[in-house]
Design a protein around this motif. Structure first.
Motif: not given
Length: 245
Positions: A179-206
């Motif tokens: 988590v870095d200034h609202g930008k978030v990444e999820h990693w699993l067993n060495g692979t990045k599997v999710v990324s999103y930005e808290l408070g962004s338009d896309d996030w708010n719609e989700l």
């Protein structure tokens, strides 16, 4: 007198040599102890900016949500365990920008998760009322049919984990949340599997289309506690460490 002086001088030289040897041995022993201690700290992740959140021995640094202590969770063979029904635990400290590394193992048909930005307040009866979640679950055997956004490593109920390779129940997986200034990444067993930005338009719609739409405090702040979920099933954690960014 001359003989006495000679033997006295010889004795003093021997004594000084002996003290010097013992001092060097002491220094070497001290250096060895310091090296061993540094190696132990390094193996626990407590160097280069990393903070150990679980030391493999105690529940120091954690408490049950809305409590002052830990109940039900326990440590066995260096592993943090709940058998279910013991409530979520949260870190004593709050974090803003960080990398969180941890290993976890879920029981068959089990369900759990890791939260961040937990706001601990009595007006929020549960951790997920405020905190985004990295989902942990037995995708294959869970007794209820799951939506893709409920699968392991997903941003729970919001974003699907792509290309997630999961070890079976009873085996440990390695995960990471950045988590870095609202930008978030999820990693699993060495692979990045999710990324999103808290408070962004896309996030708010989700969020509007999710179960969190009516939760006023959900992801409303960008600093809070780390949470480990007890969803009623056995789950195990180890090697939990965090680096502030």
């Amino acid at each position: 007198m001359k003989k006495l002086n000679f033997f006295t001088i010889t004795f003093l030289i021997s004594l000084l040599f002996s003290c010097s040897t013992q001092e060097n041995a002491s220094d070497e022993g001290s250096e060895t102890a310091e090296t061993e201690e540094s190696s132990e700290v390094a193996s626990n992740g407590g160097t280069n900016g990393w903070e150990v959140l679980f030391d493999g021995k105690s529940l120091n640094g954690w408490h049950n949500y809305l409590s002052d202590s830990v109940s039900g969770w326990y440590v066995e063979n260096g592993i943090l365990i709940t058998d279910g029904g013991n409530n979520d635990i949260v870190s004593d400290q709050e974090y803003e920008n960080f990398e969180l590394d941890f290993e976890w193992s879920i029981s068959e048909k089990g369900n759990s998760g890791v939260f961040f930005y937990v706001v601990e307040d009595e007006k929020y009866p549960v951790t997920y009322a405020t905190a985004p979640e990295y989902q942990l679950i037995d995708d294959e055997n869970y007794p209820i049919e799951l939506k893709p956004v409920q699968h392991t490593a997903s941003n729970y109920d919001l974003m699907v984990a792509d290309e997630a390779t999961i070890n079976p129940p009873g085996s440990f997986n390695q995960s990471k949340i950045i988590v870095d200034h609202g930008k978030v990444e999820h990693w699993l067993n060495g692979t990045k599997v999710v990324s999103y930005e808290l408070g962004s338009d896309d996030w708010n719609e989700l969020v509007k289309d999710s179960k969190f739409a009516t939760m006023e405090g959900y992801a409303a702040v960008h600093k809070g506690r780390i949470g480990l979920q007890d969803h009623g099933d056995k789950v195990m954690f180890k090697s939990i460490k965090i680096k502030v960014l």
